[in-house]
Write an enzyme that holds these catalytic residues in place. Structure first.
Site, PDB file in Angstrom:
ATOM      1  N   LYS A 177       0.127   4.228  -0.279  1.00  0.00           N
ATOM      2  CA  LYS A 177      -0.557   5.407   0.300  1.00  0.00           C
ATOM      3  C   LYS A 177      -0.335   6.630  -0.610  1.00  0.00           C
ATOM      4  CE  LYS A 177       0.253   3.450   4.813  1.00  0.00           C
ATOM      5  NZ  LYS A 177       0.076   3.601   6.231  1.00  0.00           N
ATOM      6  N   SER A 235       3.362  -2.195  10.403  1.00  0.00           N
ATOM      7  CA  SER A 235       4.818  -2.133  10.614  1.00  0.00           C
ATOM      8  C   SER A 235       5.518  -3.457  10.313  1.00  0.00           C
ATOM      9  CB  SER A 235       5.130  -1.655  12.044  1.00  0.00           C
ATOM     10  OG  SER A 235       4.641  -0.343  12.235  1.00  0.00           O
ATOM     11  N   GLU A 283      -6.963   4.380   7.915  1.00  0.00           N
ATOM     12  CA  GLU A 283      -6.766   5.817   7.663  1.00  0.00           C
ATOM     13  C   GLU A 283      -8.008   6.429   7.032  1.00  0.00           C
ATOM     14  OE1 GLU A 283      -3.066   5.465   5.543  1.00  0.00           O
ATOM     15  OE2 GLU A 283      -2.056   4.907   7.412  1.00  0.00           O
ATOM     16  N   GLU A 313      -5.356  -5.331  10.564  1.00  0.00           N
ATOM     17  CA  GLU A 313      -4.392  -4.263  10.803  1.00  0.00           C
ATOM     18  C   GLU A 313      -4.733  -3.557  12.116  1.00  0.00           C
ATOM     19  OE1 GLU A 313      -2.410  -3.030   6.874  1.00  0.00           O
ATOM     20  OE2 GLU A 313      -4.132  -1.739   7.167  1.00  0.00           O
ATOM     21  N   ASN A 350       0.869  -1.182   0.000  1.00  0.00           N
ATOM     22  CA  ASN A 350       0.000   0.000   0.000  1.00  0.00           C
ATOM     23  C   ASN A 350       0.903   1.229   0.000  1.00  0.00           C
ATOM     24  OD1 ASN A 350      -1.815   2.041   0.486  1.00  0.00           O
ATOM     25  ND2 ASN A 350      -2.258   1.443   2.603  1.00  0.00           N
ATOM     26  N   HIS A 381      -9.499   0.833   4.847  1.00  0.00           N
ATOM     27  CA  HIS A 381      -8.235   1.066   5.557  1.00  0.00           C
ATOM     28  C   HIS A 381      -8.507   1.976   6.754  1.00  0.00           C
ATOM     29  CE1 HIS A 381      -4.155   2.350   6.438  1.00  0.00           C
ATOM     30  NE2 HIS A 381      -3.747   1.295   5.761  1.00  0.00           N
ATOM     31  N   GLY A 418       2.175   2.208  10.805  1.00  0.00           N
ATOM     32  CA  GLY A 418       3.079   3.341  10.650  1.00  0.00           C
ATOM     33  C   GLY A 418       3.721   3.791  11.947  1.00  0.00           C
TER      34      GLY A 418
HETATM   35  C1  PEP Z   1      -0.818   0.050   5.992  1.00  0.00           C
HETATM   36  O1  PEP Z   1      -0.881   1.210   5.665  1.00  0.00           O
HETATM   37  O2  PEP Z   1      -1.694  -0.732   5.609  1.00  0.00           O
HETATM   38  C2  PEP Z   1       0.297  -0.382   6.823  1.00  0.00           C
HETATM   39  C3  PEP Z   1       0.271  -1.596   7.302  1.00  0.00           C
HETATM   40  O3  PEP Z   1       1.299   0.515   7.024  1.00  0.00           O
HETATM   41  P1  PEP Z   1       2.742   0.237   7.714  1.00  0.00           P
HETATM   42  O4  PEP Z   1       3.271  -1.036   7.122  1.00  0.00           O
HETATM   43  O5  PEP Z   1       3.575   1.422   7.362  1.00  0.00           O
HETATM   44  O6  PEP Z   1       2.505   0.117   9.179  1.00  0.00           O
END
Ligand code: PEP
Length: 254
Positions: free
Chosen positions: A11, A213, A99, A168, A9, A97, A174
Site C-alpha cells: 500500500k 488480515s 480501497e 478480499e 501489498n 483493490h 486492515g
Molecule cells: C490488502 O490490503 O489487500 C489486505 C488484505 O490488507 P490486510 O492484510 O492488512 O488486511
C-alpha cells in the site's frame, strides 16, 4: 495442481531506506520458499524501480498496486500504463483493490478494463473481489462478487486465463477481523463454480487468493482449504518475519 502464490501489498507505506531494510530481510529468508511458492511484492509505484533492481538475482516477483485502464500513451495525468509497468520490470499488478473501488469510486467496468490492459501488456492481473459487511449481512454477497467477475467475463472469458483472483471481504481488510477458513472456502468455491459455468478449464486452473488480515497465526488454516491457493497480504507484508512466516505456511500446505 495450482502453485501457491503469496503477494504482499505494501500500500502507501515506506521510504527508500525502510524498503531497503525490508528487502534485505526477505531476500535472506525467502530463497528456499520460492522453490515451491510464488512470492510477489507490490511496492508503491515510485519504488518499483528500486525494488526491481534489488530483486534482480531473486526469485521474487515484482508487482504494482494499480494500472491505468488506458492502453495507449496519452493525456492521463498521474496514470501509469501497463506497458510502463512491464517496461520497468513488473510481472504482476493488483487491480480493483477495495480501497480503490470504495475509496476512489472505481467501477466494475473500469476494473475489467484494467484486467484487459494488464494482460495485453503481458502482466498477470491480481483481480480483487469482495463484499462489504452490509452486503454480506443483507444476503447480497454472491450477487456483488458475481457482478465483479461478470464485468471481466463480458470483455471475454479468456481474460481469466492466467489471471489471479483475490477474494478480499472488505470488512476483513486492515481490521484484524479474518473470515474463518470455512467462510473463505465457501466463497472461493462459489467463485470457482461461477467461472466453471463459462469454462471448466479456467475455473480449475485459476489461482484464488484470500486477503483480509492474514497473519502468521491464521495463514496455515486458511491456506489448507481446498480452494484457497495463497494470500494477498497487506499489513503483515511490511514485516519480513511475518511475511516470511506466511509464505512458509503456503509452502507447507503445498
Ligand atoms: C490488502 O490490503 O489487500 C489486505 C488484505 O490488507 P490486510 O492484510 O492488512 O488486511
Amino acid at each position: 495442481m495450482r502453485r501457491p502464490l503469496v503477494a504482499g501489498n505494501w500500500k502507501m507505506n515506506g521510504n527508500s531506506e525502510s524498503i531497503r531494510v525490508l528487502l534485505a530481510g526477505l531476500e535472506n529468508t525467502l530463497a528456499e520458499i520460492c522453490q515451491s511458492v510464488d512470492v510477489a511484492v507490490c511496492p508503491p509505484h515510485v519504488y518499483l524501480d528500486q525494488v526491481g533492481r534489488s530483486l534482480q538475482d531473486s526469485e521474487m516477483i515484482l508487482g504494482a498496486q494499480d494500472v491505468s485502464r488506458h492502453v495507449e500513451d496519452g493525456a492521463y495525468t498521474g496514470e501509469c500504463s501497463a506497458n510502463m509497468l512491464k517496461d520497468i520490470g513488473c510481472s504482476m499488478v493488483i487491480v480493483g483493490h477495495s480501497e480503490r473501488r470504495h475509496g476512489l469510486g472505481e467501477t466494475n467496468d473500469w476494473v475489467a478494463e484494467k484486467v484487459v490492459a494488464a494482460r495485453k501488456a503481458g502482466l498477470t492481473p491480481i483481480l480483487c473481489v469482495g463484499e462489504l459487511l452490509e452486503e454480506r449481512e443483507t444476503g447480497r454477497m454472491q450477487s456483488v462478487i458475481e457482478g465483479q467477475l461478470q464485468a471481466v467475463i463480458d470483455l471475454g472469458m479468456e481474460n481469466f486465463e492466467g489471471t489471479v483472483i483475490a477474494y478480499e471481504p472488505v470488512w476483513a481488510i486492515g481490521t484484524g477481523k479474518t473470515a474463518s477458513p470455512e467462510q473463505a472456502q465457501e466463497v472461493h468455491a462459489m467463485i470457482r463454480a461461477y467461472l466453471a459455468g463459462f469454462s471448466q478449464g479456467i475455473a480449475q486452473d485459476i489461482r484464488i487468493l484470500y486477503g483480509g488480515s492474514v497473519k502468521p497465526d491464521n495463514a496455515g488454516t486458511l491456506f489448507a482449504m481446498q480452494d484457497i491457493d495463497g494470500g494477498l497480504i497487506g499489513g503483515a507484508s511490511l514485516s519480513a518475519d511475518d511475511f516470511t512466516a506466511i509464505c512458509q505456511a503456503a509452502c507447507q500446505d503445498g
